[in-house]
Scaffold this motif. Sequence first.
Motif, short mmCIF file in Angstrom:
data_model
loop_
_atom_site.label_atom_id
_atom_site.label_comp_id
_atom_site.label_asym_id
_atom_site.label_seq_id
_atom_site.Cartn_x
_atom_site.Cartn_y
_atom_site.Cartn_z
N ALA A 318 -67.21 4.05 -3.77
CA ALA A 318 -66.55 5.08 -2.98
C ALA A 318 -65.04 4.92 -3.02
CB ALA A 318 -67.04 5.02 -1.53
N ARG A 319 -64.56 3.68 -2.91
CA ARG A 319 -63.11 3.45 -2.90
C ARG A 319 -62.48 3.85 -4.23
NH1 ARG A 319 -62.62 -2.58 -0.56
NH2 ARG A 319 -60.54 -2.38 -1.48
N HIS A 320 -63.09 3.46 -5.32
CA HIS A 320 -62.46 3.70 -6.62
C HIS A 320 -62.64 5.12 -7.11
CE1 HIS A 320 -62.24 -0.67 -6.40
NE2 HIS A 320 -61.28 -0.57 -7.28
N VAL A 321 -63.77 5.74 -6.77
CA VAL A 321 -63.88 7.17 -7.06
C VAL A 321 -62.85 7.94 -6.24
CG1 VAL A 321 -65.37 9.19 -6.79
CG2 VAL A 321 -66.28 7.09 -7.80
N GLY A 322 -62.60 7.50 -5.01
CA GLY A 322 -61.55 8.12 -4.20
C GLY A 322 -60.19 8.01 -4.85
N VAL A 323 -59.88 6.85 -5.44
CA VAL A 323 -58.61 6.69 -6.15
C VAL A 323 -58.51 7.68 -7.30
CG1 VAL A 323 -57.24 5.13 -7.58
CG2 VAL A 323 -58.33 4.28 -5.51
N VAL A 324 -59.61 7.83 -8.05
CA VAL A 324 -59.61 8.77 -9.19
C VAL A 324 -59.40 10.19 -8.70
CG1 VAL A 324 -61.00 9.72 -11.05
CG2 VAL A 324 -61.03 7.26 -10.61
N VAL A 325 -60.08 10.56 -7.63
CA VAL A 325 -59.91 11.91 -7.07
C VAL A 325 -58.47 12.12 -6.62
CG1 VAL A 325 -60.55 13.43 -5.16
CG2 VAL A 325 -62.32 12.16 -6.40
N GLY A 326 -57.90 11.10 -5.98
CA GLY A 326 -56.50 11.20 -5.56
C GLY A 326 -55.56 11.39 -6.74
N LEU A 327 -55.76 10.61 -7.78
CA LEU A 327 -54.92 10.76 -8.97
C LEU A 327 -55.12 12.12 -9.63
CD1 LEU A 327 -55.35 7.21 -10.55
CD2 LEU A 327 -53.24 8.14 -9.58
N ALA A 328 -56.38 12.57 -9.67
CA ALA A 328 -56.67 13.87 -10.29
C ALA A 328 -56.02 15.01 -9.53
CB ALA A 328 -58.17 14.08 -10.38
N ILE A 329 -55.93 14.89 -8.21
CA ILE A 329 -55.32 15.93 -7.39
C ILE A 329 -53.80 15.84 -7.44
CG2 ILE A 329 -55.01 16.78 -5.04
CD1 ILE A 329 -57.90 15.93 -4.48
N LEU A 330 -53.28 14.62 -7.28
CA LEU A 330 -51.84 14.46 -7.06
C LEU A 330 -51.02 14.47 -8.35
CD1 LEU A 330 -51.94 11.70 -4.29
CD2 LEU A 330 -51.70 14.16 -4.00
N THR A 331 -51.57 13.92 -9.43
CA THR A 331 -50.79 13.84 -10.67
C THR A 331 -50.34 15.20 -11.18
OG1 THR A 331 -51.87 11.76 -11.30
CG2 THR A 331 -50.76 12.99 -13.04
N PRO A 332 -51.23 16.19 -11.31
CA PRO A 332 -50.75 17.50 -11.77
C PRO A 332 -49.80 18.16 -10.79
CG PRO A 332 -53.08 17.60 -11.20
CD PRO A 332 -52.70 16.17 -11.18
#
Length: 447
Positions: A318-332
């Motif tokens: 859950a923690r690391h999928v959350g990091v990926v989701v955060g990066l996917a949302i915030l990076t673009p």
Amino acid sequence: MRRAVALLLAVTVALVLADSAIVTLALPDILAELDATVGQVAWVLISFNLVLGLGVVPTARALSRAQPRLYGAVGIAVFAGASAWCAVADSIEVLIIARCVQAIGGALALVGCLELMVAESGERRGVAAWVTAGVVGTAAGPFAGGLLTQAISWQAIFVVQVPFAVLAVPAALAVRAAPTHTPDRHRPAFRPNLTLALLSAALTAALFLLVLLLVEGWRHSPATAAVTVSVVPVAALLARPLARLTRPSPEVEVAVGSFLIAGGLVGLAIPPSAHLAWTIAPQALVGLGLGLTVDRLTAQAMEMRLPRARHAAWTIGARHVGVVVGLAILTPVFTTDLQDAQVPAQEAIVALVIDAPLPAQDKIELARALGDELEGEEGQVPDLSGAFASLDVAPEDRPAKAALERALDVQLESAATFAFRDSFLIGAGLALAALLAAAVPRRRRTS
């Protein structure tokens, strides 16, 4: 001997979870040295977190009947070998592949170390040490990575992990932990794991974007940025003693922590100026929130649930999928905002050059040099110092040249700060979503 074994296993857990963010302060150096784009460099973070987040639960399920000391030792060895591979990577593609292998080893190591730490120290102390090591590693990762990058190089981040991991292999083999054959009696704890995922996505803004803002936007050295972001792990360590003094309920503790993270990210979104001091209080709020939430939610997700390793794996996933989701949302978002800020920033630069009290010929030469710098660093916050270094002016015009360079630096800092604003605010929104996930009353079951 037992203390040394337990310490090495805890250090391994901290190293694996630190790797989710330890390269953050090294990203600008990786970007420059490997000739990558911001989007490609983001995959140095995304690849590790994605593979670890998706792979840790199947790993725990597949190895439920295997010897923990064997797969734990194999995982640590793979993690060590992949860390060495990361250090010698000569392209961004190779580095990303090595990070994926590192995450596979990390998944094995995390699951194995939990069982081994419980076998070595008992259920309560072993789980508590495993959770604490993970929180410390997550919070301290950017700080350690920044100091190593500044003192040596970004490759040193991976090199220093190898000896610790190598020492942990015999430590894992020395623990006589029997495989557990506990049937799967409980479903994963949905609410704590969802809250962990949302908070991890929100913390991405503080542990990833803040570092890029400090180094790329405000042009501070990795060491300066590392010392600055050390506020987060220090505050996270202070959170537990503060919680013990006030003794809130677990629900209140998580809600307060989520609110603090949201408030800290709002503070990072609206600093009055590009001065490091304006980041201290917001970072302290984020760190306190991290310390109040992550270990509490992890404990809730694992409490009285068997098999232990499988439910621990759900928290890691859950923690690391959350990091990926955060990066996917915030990076673009921030890359688009950065590109959108370039045109008004360039217009402001042109206006400042035209109004500068310099001879016309010097202005023309400077404008050409600035144009080359801006074109060469398209998609990034440009460093204009090279253009000024190439301009030779008369002694009486040097004060005006220095004043113009300072004015342009302020303009670029302001543009970079504005470009990161929306991403920090989105991170704050994710933290508030975590607060709602934790605070919504549970529906009572009717008999």
